[in-house]
Motif scaffolding. Sequence first.
Motif, PDB file in Angstrom:
ATOM      1  N   HIS A  45      -9.221  -1.126   4.988  1.00 53.18           N
ATOM      2  CA  HIS A  45      -9.618  -1.831   3.796  1.00 53.18           C
ATOM      3  C   HIS A  45      -9.226  -1.077   2.593  1.00 53.18           C
ATOM      4  O   HIS A  45      -8.444  -1.597   1.487  1.00 53.18           O
ATOM      5  N   ARG A  99      -5.344  -1.258   2.547  1.00 54.27           N
ATOM      6  CA  ARG A  99      -4.735  -2.135   2.260  1.00 54.27           C
ATOM      7  C   ARG A  99      -4.796  -2.540   0.722  1.00 54.27           C
ATOM      8  O   ARG A  99      -3.968  -3.012   0.073  1.00 54.27           O
ATOM      9  N   THR A 100      -6.012  -1.959   0.213  1.00 59.49           N
ATOM     10  CA  THR A 100      -6.347  -2.039  -1.300  1.00 59.49           C
ATOM     11  C   THR A 100      -5.383  -1.400  -2.131  1.00 59.49           C
ATOM     12  O   THR A 100      -4.935  -1.533  -3.099  1.00 59.49           O
ATOM     13  N   GLU A 153      -2.553  -0.218  -1.263  1.00 53.51           N
ATOM     14  CA  GLU A 153      -1.207  -0.939  -1.236  1.00 53.51           C
ATOM     15  C   GLU A 153      -0.829  -2.105  -2.041  1.00 53.51           C
ATOM     16  O   GLU A 153       0.096  -2.139  -2.821  1.00 53.51           O
TER      17      GLU A 153
END
Length: 306
Positions: free
Chosen positions: A133, A136-137, A139
């Motif tokens: 997570h 993803r954050t 990115e």
Amino acid sequence: MTYEEALQQLAASPEDLRDTRRLPPWLRTNLPRQHQFARTLRTVEDLAVGTVCQAARCPNIFECFGCGLGTFLILGPRCSRHCRFCNVLGGSPAPVDPDEPRRVAEAAARLGLRHVVITSVTRDDLPDGGAGHFGRTMEAVRQACPQATVEVLVPDFLGDRAALEVVLAARPDVFNHNLETVPRLYPQVRPQADWQRSLQVLADAVARGLVVKTGMMVGLGEEDGEVLEVIEQVAEVGCPMMTIGQYLRPSRQHLPVARYVHPQRFAVYAAYGQSLGIRSMACAPLVRSSYHAGEGLAGLAHQEGD
């Protein structure tokens, strides 16, 4: 500066305040800049984005929100650990919100942030501790704010090297993991953490060539000599950035403050760390891990350019 010289300077510094019933003048903060404070608050509330500024009752929230700054808190409001200094809620963590990275990125873009700080609650309940997570954050933020640098403040992932590698591979501009206190106090302050495990997290990040940062609090019952020993170990690991601030008790359910450390002592901590090669030593009563974080990175880059 030698260890003995630092101890001598600390001994010659003004006395700490041991009567902790009242805040000393050096810990009093100013009211917010109303317009920008309200704008920042409205942005994070509209997007349902968490901030550690609110969750941890940070004393700098008026200043930072008043400047349009904040530290995003991901992976929900509840932590799987129960550190006795921290105001973040404990209990059963909620399921991971897959839309959270997008909302964090949008909040950063709306606020026009040039340096984005992302932290989280500790999620020992997740197989990867939330590392994916974090990736993803980061990115999402980089796509929404290509001009911004990204700093992460991560938990220890229970020592899971594969989980840590997920974050390291994303190459944050600053990788932060806090030691929080001296080793002797871990059983009382961080009962579910481990000093050597946290030190290894820092060492692994340094080995990957990242800009690495750590921080600790004083006023929890440590001795000045123990603070100097922590600084020494941080320097030995090769960590170029460190923060030291005053512990403030969030509520009567948390550990009491043992002392309010005089500002001149923080100056000695900073000088000692710099003498050992820690290039950025942010040490003052109200300093926190992400306080003026962008300025700290810029100052480090300026030193490297000299």
